[in-house]
Write an enzyme that holds these catalytic residues in place. Structure first.
Site, PDB file in Angstrom:
ATOM      1  N   ASP A 112      44.179  46.418 -92.804  1.00 29.53           N
ATOM      2  CA  ASP A 112      43.250  46.923 -93.809  1.00 29.53           C
ATOM      3  C   ASP A 112      44.009  47.764 -94.855  1.00 29.53           C
ATOM      4  O   ASP A 112      45.013  47.298 -95.399  1.00 29.53           O
ATOM      5  CB  ASP A 112      42.142  47.719 -93.112  1.00 29.53           C
ATOM      6  CG  ASP A 112      41.010  48.117 -94.032  1.00 29.53           C
ATOM      7  OD1 ASP A 112      40.227  47.231 -94.412  1.00 29.53           O
ATOM      8  OD2 ASP A 112      40.897  49.320 -94.371  1.00 29.53           O
ATOM      9  N   TYR A 163      40.396  54.362-102.382  1.00 27.55           N
ATOM     10  CA  TYR A 163      39.729  53.383-103.233  1.00 27.55           C
ATOM     11  C   TYR A 163      39.545  53.908-104.653  1.00 27.55           C
ATOM     12  O   TYR A 163      39.616  53.153-105.618  1.00 27.55           O
ATOM     13  CB  TYR A 163      38.366  53.023-102.626  1.00 27.55           C
ATOM     14  CG  TYR A 163      38.477  52.402-101.256  1.00 27.55           C
ATOM     15  CD1 TYR A 163      38.633  51.034-101.097  1.00 27.55           C
ATOM     16  CD2 TYR A 163      38.430  53.196-100.103  1.00 27.55           C
ATOM     17  CE1 TYR A 163      38.738  50.470 -99.841  1.00 27.55           C
ATOM     18  CE2 TYR A 163      38.530  52.640 -98.839  1.00 27.55           C
ATOM     19  CZ  TYR A 163      38.691  51.271 -98.712  1.00 27.55           C
ATOM     20  OH  TYR A 163      38.808  50.714 -97.462  1.00 27.55           O
ATOM     21  N   HIS A 188      36.990  41.325 -88.851  1.00 32.70           N
ATOM     22  CA  HIS A 188      37.960  42.159 -89.563  1.00 32.70           C
ATOM     23  C   HIS A 188      38.734  43.062 -88.617  1.00 32.70           C
ATOM     24  O   HIS A 188      39.894  43.389 -88.865  1.00 32.70           O
ATOM     25  CB  HIS A 188      37.209  43.012 -90.592  1.00 32.70           C
ATOM     26  CG  HIS A 188      38.078  43.890 -91.427  1.00 32.70           C
ATOM     27  ND1 HIS A 188      38.877  43.416 -92.451  1.00 32.70           N
ATOM     28  CD2 HIS A 188      38.294  45.239 -91.406  1.00 32.70           C
ATOM     29  CE1 HIS A 188      39.521  44.410 -93.014  1.00 32.70           C
ATOM     30  NE2 HIS A 188      39.202  45.535 -92.406  1.00 32.70           N
TER      31      HIS A 188
END
Length: 452
Positions: free
Chosen positions: A157, A269, A323
């Site tokens: 990730d 982010y 994921h």
């Protein structure tokens, strides 16, 4: 054809999408709070860590100072052996690598770090403190602080974004690169700007995270319910909830309920698009990209686009895996038998070193039910039979009888008989593996080799 957009155009695209998803997120939040205000703001107090975080078998908790910060990490294995460094994503911390720590510490000095949002008591708070370039420097200086010249870098990730950058800018530091469900930053950018609306929708959280305070507020509602949904929800591609019980989710709630613990990783982010890192030329570090095909937030098509940015690349897809594939990739060597009645096959992804291969095996705790179809050819003999005689018989006599006489009789004679004789029996001499339903529902696939 997908191309890289100029920074100003890319930023405009990001702000436009953020406005759309941000508005929807705000309306959802207002509705959620108004529907049940008391429940929305109710939180459990978590002063002490859950017992799973105190498991001494996972390694030793240590600290190292690098890039001006004091990083926490868990270390296991002989420190004289090569370094294997694990980088987690969001919302995760060192504990996500618990299975890999146990396995690879046999042959490597394993270090699973908490990224810089885990620094306590004074966490960096500025958006600029979490740019890719700053995170890249963290890892470079951390490897040197551990007194190693190279490492095998394993990442998942957001840790993958950092790992791609470290391998690109300091290739001399990375002997092997293993990335799980994280595209190269340039591949992701080309994919979303090339008309792939589906990926833009899947990445809605990334754009919501561009907003101030609202993401942190949403994640805390209903006692961090979104953390539970993140690891347990079918929307995330998770099929088997037993692989990640509420007791483990509680460990993540404990970590992210601390003051300021959410702002740091969300700042990853927030700085992703505003502080763009440059990648010059293709990556030449031997790279293994492992992709769980049921990932609900990243399109599996991106996995096969990396030949333009990596020269020595092997891509391995894992079906029926979400994921959170660290719950599948236990790192077991050879055959890992947890339930002999459900043996499938095996997958071993090897890094061919000069003396000793590094192996990943799939032990499918995150795989869908039913498990993949049985193997088409028998496993090698000799194998002994499985004795199920100790199982107690079930007495149904107390149950009231049921009269089915009005029902028409059913003729099953045309059904073909099933011959199970070719199926092999299981050798009890094989090493036992922890097969508790909370951690591992085993499935095994075909062996393949990487790095030849």
């Amino acid at each position: 054809m997908a191309i890289l957009l100029p920074p100003v155009v890319l930023l405009g695209f990001v702000y436009f999408v953020t406005a759309i998803f941000g508005t929807l997120a705000f309306l959802y939040t207002v509705a959620s709070v108004l529907w049940n205000p008391r429940r929305a703001f109710k939180k459990q107090r978590r002063d002490a860590p859950p017992s799973c975080l105190l498991d001494a078998s996972l390694g030793t908790h240590k600290y190292v100072t690098a890039n001006g910060l004091k990083f926490h990490y868990v270390s296991a294995g002989d420190e004289s052996k090569p370094l294997m460094l694990f980088l987690h994503g969001f919302p995760e911390f060192w504990f996500s690598w618990r299975h890999q720590i146990k396995e690879f510490s046999k042959d490597y000095h394993v270090v699973a770090i908490d990224m810089r949002q885990g620094v306590e008591p004074k966490r960096p708070t500025k958006r600029s403190d979490y740019s890719v370039d700053v995170l890249h420097k963290d890892i470079v200086k951390l490897v040197r602080a551990l007194e190693y010249k190279t490492c095998i870098l394993v990442a998942h990730d957001w840790g993958g974004v950092v790992a791609w950058t470290v391998a690109a800018k300091n290739p001399e530091l990375v002997e092997k690169l293993i990335v799980m469900n994280c595209p190269h930053p340039r591949i992701y950018e080309m994919f979303i700007t090339g008309g792939n609306i589906g990926q833009v929708l899947k990445s809605n959280y990334m754009y919501i995270f561009q907003l101030p305070w609202l993401p942190e507020f949403i994640l805390q509602l209903h006692d961090y319910k979104l953390l539970y949904e993140c690891f347990q929800g079918k929307e995330m591609g998770v099929h088997n909830k037993a692989s990640f019980p509420p007791s483990l989710v509680e460990a993540y709630k404990y970590v992210f309920s601390k003051p300021g613990a959410l702002t740091g990783p969300i700042n990853y982010y927030r700085s992703l698009f505003t502080r763009r890192s440059e990648y010059k030329g293709p990556l030449e570090v031997p790279t293994l990209l492992i992709w769980g095909d049921d990932d609900a937030i990243l399109d599996k098509k991106m996995a096969d686009m990396h030949t333009s940015v990596v020269t020595k690349l092997v891509v391995r897809h894992i079906s029926n895996c979400s994921h959170w594939q660290m719950r599948c990739l236990f790192g077991m060597k050879g055959i890992a038998l947890g339930n002999p009645a459900r043996v499938e096959d095996k997958i071993v992804l090897q890094i061919e070193d000069d003396n000793k291969p590094l192996q990943f095996s799939v032990s499918g705790s995150d795989c869908s039910e039913p498990l993949p179809s049985p193997i088409s050819k028998p496993l090698p003999s000799p194998l002994s039979s499985v004795n199920l005689s100790p199982l107690p018989s079930v007495n149904l006599s107390p149950l009231p009888s049921v009269n089915l006489s009005p029902l028409p009789s059913v003729n099953l004679s045309p059904l073909p008989s099933v011959n199970l004789s070719p199926l092999p029996s299981v050798n009890p001499s094989l090493p036992p593996v922890d097969s508790s339903p909370s951690e591992a529902l085993p499935w095994l696939l075909l062996a393949e080799t990487w790095g030849q």
